[in-house]
Design a protein around this motif. Structure first.
Motif, PDB file in Angstrom:
ATOM      1  N   SER A   1      -7.973  -9.045   4.035  1.00 14.72           N
ATOM      2  CA  SER A   1      -7.482  -9.226   5.856  1.00 14.72           C
ATOM      3  C   SER A   1      -6.059  -8.329   5.615  1.00 14.72           C
ATOM      4  CB  SER A   1      -7.004 -10.563   6.183  1.00 14.72           C
ATOM      5  OG  SER A   1      -8.226 -11.175   6.510  1.00 14.72           O
ATOM      6  N   ASN A   2      -5.272  -8.604   4.575  1.00 15.22           N
ATOM      7  CA  ASN A   2      -4.048  -7.856   4.972  1.00 15.22           C
ATOM      8  C   ASN A   2      -3.954  -6.683   4.082  1.00 15.22           C
ATOM      9  OD1 ASN A   2      -2.316  -9.938   5.098  1.00 15.22           O
ATOM     10  ND2 ASN A   2      -1.748 -10.418   3.353  1.00 15.22           N
ATOM     11  N   ILE A   3      -5.147  -6.057   3.436  1.00 14.54           N
ATOM     12  CA  ILE A   3      -5.582  -4.672   2.858  1.00 14.54           C
ATOM     13  C   ILE A   3      -6.033  -3.732   4.391  1.00 14.54           C
ATOM     14  CG2 ILE A   3      -7.484  -3.135   2.051  1.00 14.54           C
ATOM     15  CD1 ILE A   3      -7.180  -5.444  -0.502  1.00 14.54           C
ATOM     16  N   ASP A   4      -6.933  -4.707   5.388  1.00  9.45           N
ATOM     17  CA  ASP A   4      -6.773  -4.009   5.984  1.00  9.45           C
ATOM     18  C   ASP A   4      -5.902  -3.938   7.783  1.00  9.45           C
ATOM     19  OD1 ASP A   4      -9.912  -3.671   5.652  1.00  9.45           O
ATOM     20  OD2 ASP A   4     -10.254  -6.390   6.465  1.00  9.45           O
ATOM     21  N   ASP A   5      -4.796  -5.075   7.063  1.00  9.64           N
ATOM     22  CA  ASP A   5      -4.225  -4.893   8.661  1.00  9.64           C
ATOM     23  C   ASP A   5      -3.185  -3.515   7.911  1.00  9.64           C
ATOM     24  OD1 ASP A   5      -2.216  -6.215  10.235  1.00  9.64           O
ATOM     25  OD2 ASP A   5      -1.039  -6.173   8.641  1.00  9.64           O
ATOM     26  N   ALA A   6      -2.481  -3.981   6.623  1.00 10.61           N
ATOM     27  CA  ALA A   6      -1.895  -2.510   6.040  1.00 10.61           C
ATOM     28  C   ALA A   6      -2.494  -0.976   5.954  1.00 10.61           C
ATOM     29  CB  ALA A   6      -1.478  -2.485   4.460  1.00 10.61           C
ATOM     30  N   LEU A   7      -3.917  -0.830   6.429  1.00 11.51           N
ATOM     31  CA  LEU A   7      -5.024   0.209   6.561  1.00 11.51           C
ATOM     32  C   LEU A   7      -4.069   0.621   8.029  1.00 11.51           C
ATOM     33  CD1 LEU A   7      -7.925  -0.064   4.403  1.00 11.51           C
ATOM     34  CD2 LEU A   7      -6.477   2.224   4.218  1.00 11.51           C
ATOM     35  N   SER A   8      -4.202  -0.531   8.861  1.00  8.92           N
ATOM     36  CA  SER A   8      -4.156  -0.426  10.519  1.00  8.92           C
ATOM     37  C   SER A   8      -3.289   0.057  10.827  1.00  8.92           C
ATOM     38  CB  SER A   8      -5.134  -1.171  11.081  1.00  8.92           C
ATOM     39  OG  SER A   8      -3.892  -1.981  11.409  1.00  8.92           O
ATOM     40  N   LYS A   9      -1.766  -0.633  10.062  1.00  9.68           N
ATOM     41  CA  LYS A   9      -0.189   0.184   9.876  1.00  9.68           C
ATOM     42  C   LYS A   9       0.130   1.501   9.942  1.00  9.68           C
ATOM     43  CE  LYS A   9       2.093  -4.448   9.381  1.00  9.68           C
ATOM     44  NZ  LYS A   9       2.449  -5.390   8.012  1.00  9.68           N
ATOM     45  N   MET A  10      -0.602   1.741   8.494  1.00  8.13           N
ATOM     46  CA  MET A  10      -0.628   3.821   7.893  1.00  8.13           C
ATOM     47  C   MET A  10      -1.679   4.367   9.245  1.00  8.13           C
ATOM     48  SD  MET A  10      -1.337   4.373   4.280  1.00  8.13           S
ATOM     49  CE  MET A  10      -0.012   3.620   3.277  1.00  8.13           C
ATOM     50  N   GLN A  11      -2.975   3.951   9.432  1.00  9.90           N
ATOM     51  CA  GLN A  11      -3.242   5.198  10.506  1.00  9.90           C
ATOM     52  C   GLN A  11      -2.802   5.144  11.484  1.00  9.90           C
ATOM     53  OE1 GLN A  11      -6.694   6.394   9.785  1.00  9.90           O
ATOM     54  NE2 GLN A  11      -6.231   7.860  11.676  1.00  9.90           N
ATOM     55  N   SER A  12      -1.671   3.835  12.047  1.00 13.48           N
ATOM     56  CA  SER A  12      -1.095   3.991  13.056  1.00 13.48           C
ATOM     57  C   SER A  12      -0.094   5.190  13.271  1.00 13.48           C
ATOM     58  CB  SER A  12      -1.088   2.824  14.180  1.00 13.48           C
ATOM     59  OG  SER A  12      -0.208   1.847  13.173  1.00 13.48           O
TER      60      SER A  12
ATOM     61  N   MET B   1       0.753  -1.656   0.002  1.00  8.66           N
ATOM     62  CA  MET B   1       0.388  -0.022  -0.067  1.00  8.66           C
ATOM     63  C   MET B   1       0.777   1.166   0.346  1.00  8.66           C
ATOM     64  SD  MET B   1      -3.189   0.945   2.534  1.00  8.66           S
ATOM     65  CE  MET B   1      -3.878  -0.683   1.918  1.00  8.66           C
ATOM     66  N   ARG B   2       0.705   2.262  -1.483  1.00  9.92           N
ATOM     67  CA  ARG B   2       1.025   3.556  -0.877  1.00  9.92           C
ATOM     68  C   ARG B   2       0.007   4.648  -0.942  1.00  9.92           C
ATOM     69  NH1 ARG B   2       6.054   1.796  -3.679  1.00  9.92           N
ATOM     70  NH2 ARG B   2       6.276   0.075  -4.121  1.00  9.92           N
TER      71      ARG B   2
ATOM     72  N   VAL C   1       5.532   4.184   2.202  1.00 13.43           N
ATOM     73  CA  VAL C   1       4.717   2.738   1.595  1.00 13.43           C
ATOM     74  C   VAL C   1       4.771   1.525   2.654  1.00 13.43           C
ATOM     75  CG1 VAL C   1       5.885   0.695   0.498  1.00 13.43           C
ATOM     76  CG2 VAL C   1       6.084   2.407  -0.638  1.00 13.43           C
ATOM     77  N   VAL C   2       3.669   0.482   2.709  1.00 11.16           N
ATOM     78  CA  VAL C   2       3.493  -0.182   3.524  1.00 11.16           C
ATOM     79  C   VAL C   2       3.045  -1.856   2.891  1.00 11.16           C
ATOM     80  CG1 VAL C   2       1.427  -0.765   5.213  1.00 11.16           C
ATOM     81  CG2 VAL C   2       2.692   1.436   5.607  1.00 11.16           C
ATOM     82  N   GLN C   3       3.745  -2.547   3.960  1.00 10.26           N
ATOM     83  CA  GLN C   3       3.334  -3.716   2.746  1.00 10.26           C
ATOM     84  C   GLN C   3       3.355  -4.700   4.692  1.00 10.26           C
ATOM     85  OE1 GLN C   3       7.687  -5.477   2.091  1.00 10.26           O
ATOM     86  NE2 GLN C   3       7.615  -4.487   0.482  1.00 10.26           N
ATOM     87  N   SER C   4       1.341  -5.809   3.748  1.00 11.66           N
ATOM     88  CA  SER C   4       1.248  -6.820   4.855  1.00 11.66           C
ATOM     89  C   SER C   4       0.949  -7.984   3.797  1.00 11.66           C
ATOM     90  CB  SER C   4      -0.097  -6.161   5.468  1.00 11.66           C
ATOM     91  OG  SER C   4      -0.389  -7.193   6.274  1.00 11.66           O
ATOM     92  N   GLN C   5       1.820  -9.138   4.256  1.00 15.14           N
ATOM     93  CA  GLN C   5       1.965 -10.380   4.310  1.00 15.14           C
ATOM     94  C   GLN C   5       1.412 -11.356   5.633  1.00 15.14           C
ATOM     95  OE1 GLN C   5       5.002 -11.306   1.785  1.00 15.14           O
ATOM     96  NE2 GLN C   5       6.307 -10.837   3.858  1.00 15.14           N
TER      97      GLN C   5
END
Length: 124
Positions: free
Chosen positions: A61-72, A17-18, A50-54
């Protein structure tokens, strides 16, 4: 071991995610500056965060995880410490003074102990 099973080599669920920090109008300028400083290792030459999640097995689920990382990350950059009250400032000042006195007292005692060892013993 772990999740994956037979699909592990067939399905690509990783999310990359970018977010262009400079073009994000919803982020105030002071938060952008702090974000660029705090997450400098995650920001590329185009000023994209740039945020990655796997972590999960599904891409959703990875999109939600990356969004929460970016939000934090954005929340962390936008955090402002509260101003200390007068009472707290006085307490901090008193504690600093007491700590300084204790440190100097300990230093004097240690010095006296060393000086006591240096004195020659006279046998008359």
């Amino acid at each position: 071991s772990g999740a994956g099973g037979q699909n592990v080599n067939k399905v690509n669920t990783k999310v990359d995610m970018r977010l262009n920090v400079l073009e994000a109008d919803f982020i105030p300028d002071w938060v952008k500056e702090k974000l660029l400083e705090q997450e400098k290792n995650r920001i590329n030459n185009d000023f994209e965060l740039v945020v990655q999640s796997q972590r999960h097995r599904t891409q959703l689920s990875n999109i939600d995880d990356a969004l929460s990382k970016m939000q934090s990350m954005i929340d962390k950059a936008s955090w402002l410490p509260k101003e200390a009250t007068e009472e707290k400032k006085k307490r901090i000042k008193a504690l600093k003074k007491k700590a300084k006195e204790m440190r100097l007292d300990k230093k004097k005692k240690h010095s006296a102990k060393k000086a006591e060892r240096r004195r020659p013993i006279k046998f008359d």
